[in-house]
Design an enzyme around this catalytic site. Sequence first.
Site, PDB file in Angstrom:
ATOM      1  NE  ARG A  56      -3.036  -3.237   8.682  1.00 25.81           N
ATOM      2  CZ  ARG A  56      -4.044  -3.357   7.768  1.00 25.81           C
ATOM      3  NH1 ARG A  56      -4.001  -4.741   7.060  1.00 25.81           N
ATOM      4  NH2 ARG A  56      -5.417  -2.327   7.273  1.00 25.81           N
ATOM      5  NE  ARG A  89      -3.599  -1.848   2.177  1.00 23.38           N
ATOM      6  CZ  ARG A  89      -4.374  -2.907   3.109  1.00 23.38           C
ATOM      7  NH1 ARG A  89      -4.387  -2.258   4.117  1.00 23.38           N
ATOM      8  NH2 ARG A  89      -5.676  -3.723   3.119  1.00 23.38           N
TER       9      ARG A  89
END
Lengths: 248, 671
Positions: B464, B338
């Site tokens: 994450r 991401r």
Amino acid sequence: MKLNLKVWRQQGPQEKGRMVDYQIDGISEHMSFLEMMDVLNQKLIGSGEEPIAFDHDCREGICGSCSMFINGEAHGPVKGTTTCQLHMRSFKDGDTIYIEPFRANAFPVIKDLVIDRSAFDRIQHSGGYISVNTSGNTQDANATPIAKEHADLAMDAATCIGCGACVATCKNSSAMLFVGAKISQYALLPQGQVEAKDRAQNMVAQMDAEGFGNCTNTGACEVECPKGISLTNIARMNREFLGGSLTK
Amino acid sequence: MSTLDGKTPAGPIKDKWTSYKDKVNLVNPANKRNIDVIVVGTGLAGGSAAATLAEQGYNVKAFCYQDSPRRAHSIAAQGGINAAKNYQGDGDSIYRLFYDTVKGGDYRSREANVHRLAEVSTNIIDQCVAQGVPFARDYGGLLDNRSFGGVLVSRTFYAKGQTGQQLLLGAYSAMNRQIARGKIQMFNRHEMLDIVVIDGKARGIIARNLVTGEIERHSAHAVVLGTGGYGNVFYLSTNAMGSNVTAGWKAHKRGAYFANPCYTQIHPTCIPRSGDYQSKLTLMSESLRNDGRIWVPAKKEDAQAIRDGQLKPTEIKEEDRDYYLERRYPAFGNLVPRDVASRAAKERCDEGYGVNATGEAVYLDFAAAIIRYGKEQATIKGENDASEARIKELGKEIVKAKYGNLFDMYKQIAADNPYETPMMIYPAVHYTMGGIWVDYNLMTTIPGCYAIGEANFSDHGANRLGASALMQGLADGYFVLPYTIGDYLSSDIRTGKISTDSNEFEEAEKNVRERIEKLVSNKGTQSVDYYHRKLGNIMWNKCGMARTEKGLKEAIQEITELRNDFWKNVSVPGGANELNQELEKAGRVADFLELGELFAKDALDRNESCGGHFREEYVEKSGEQQGEALRDDKNFAYVAAWEYTGVPSEAKLHKEQLEFNDIELKQRSYK
């Protein structure tokens, strides 16, 4: 756009409520309905008035908090949509919009548009679970294959967000779509079948105790459900309930 | 500055958790009945912890600000949950999940915690299926998987685009069973406003009943915070409107160190903002990147024409499109992690290739996937000379089955049909890897106070990976905390009921009351939202996707000034003894105004780029990795845990040195 709003205001559970008129201007069609309410509330705060209390949280149609009855429809005019996902492009300049809380005896008003839906929680306490402890030693997740058709139907039932639109829409304030969805989810899965009979009996008993009405098969709940929960779940609940009663 | 001990057990990484469990102190069932545990928050972490602790026999008091535990924001997680089941036989293993997570976190997480997370991941899937969570299945009746960013295997389990909802309803059902037994006492519409520390141990909380305004004292032998992340410090984020840092921040002020606040995840695929009235941003699941291709026009004049409404994306020829992720990262393509995907989108938009009116949007296109699936279906059905229209029709059916609810959501919000024209997306604040510092036991620096799920800092380092938040929340709540908390409580079996009549409760309640009184009697000129938006602007512009020393210094100063102004001029209508949503917001924004300052300080202090923390001064200047984040392992391979000293920007730094014995630290390459 410019709008005339008629909003339910009620100071507290024991207080008498009433519809109050508000005029609002400069609303963009791209705003969500709740953003329009934000604009109104900022205006009220600016003029020293108390803003309108309403429940909302995720604002993406999944938490089930928002609960407005808009122009006589739960979550407003667009099908398959929660209040938070309704956009002002569904309204026209100059429209009058009636905004009320979801109404049912089992959902008392707390303040303005905020209602108490704890009856739903209590129904779930009475059997909305599979009795399995957290051990980490349950059987492997793939040990019991589940027909895709059943898994998909269970998923469809499980998408209920517990908002209460079905109850608010039903002329009898019945909670059968909500309860039927939960009973169906478990009845369709092998893991849920062990306790299926007791579950249907207990959840229905609690539903009745909370003061929800009965189902007279008008199907209005299915039409207004923002998640498209099917009426067949009520039929399945009745089957589970009846089967349980006969073999008890 | 001092160093912190993470209390990681000795031994090889594969054996740490097993040998820990073998030797940990237990509490016998009869004694558990005399021990109370408070759990604040009922999302995946808090809900699963409350249910499991109650099953074990502890008396649990659970709190949530929503009207039902089922509405916690875990419910909005879409894409899936990772587990090293290797059901697809594609080479997955516990080690590989561990490795991917540590690498994905840019080598800033605690190795031992991550390995434990990977170990228990498989138990989570077994447990959830036993609870009746309807995961997606294939036609043979077995569980289906898909792939997420930053990995090369398919290990993500999912329930349509509503995985978080189904997992949370699973935890909620487990809670309901314990509420029915009387083992969980549930406090809906309650907000924790302080933690009570007696003789150095967490012994209770002060909570406000949000319906009546009543201030309540609740005692317990331990307090567990499963209160989520603090992304709303940016005002606009994918978090729920009510998501806040208050519980964690109060614990911080009472002695819990706050770790790595600057590690924030900006998620690449969110629906772009449409105007100044915007109240929140909506995520489009990362799972869409399995089939969606991200692009912008290759020519600036085309981008301009699109922004001016003179050109449609479908009119741009294939050779005039820049699939920039596939171009820059051929190995991972559209499935880069991401942080990488977000920065790449920002880079293109900053260069002038953005595709909506604000210039801050890129395309996520399903046209190729629709054709690919359509051809496959035509072959399966034996329609060998199917027309293009027929192929599209067949392809759309498959895409609808996979992502239908996400496409519907997009359609409702953006008023555009993603089956016909590409989606427009842009990065938005989504998750906070930083949080309250915890040791291997998940205990904070306040003995007896635990932090689980997104509220703690431990497992995701500086970035994450997708589908790992659900895994961590449930791992902490179902399988880790119930062991580790017993070790602490085993020395508390003779303590007996904790009284709420102590000076400490008195003092904490008084503080809470005074602060509420100050807010409702302030009668200033500006609304709470005014301050929250201003704070959000500072955070996004100066502590967002790209940070500089100068900007961060300015941020600290601006936030301090804004906070001072807030306490002088904020206006909170209504009273303290009633349902008052403005008062609730005011308390939360007041805490964000302190956290934001610590956030900027932490970002300023970390002179490197890693994961979601990108400092413009620290980038690769040349070579194949030019423009990528430049980590400094020699000087910054540590957890920055901050101790509150009265002023957020004067917090005291404690370092936990990160040791990597099982994974070699190297440049994180997705090329």
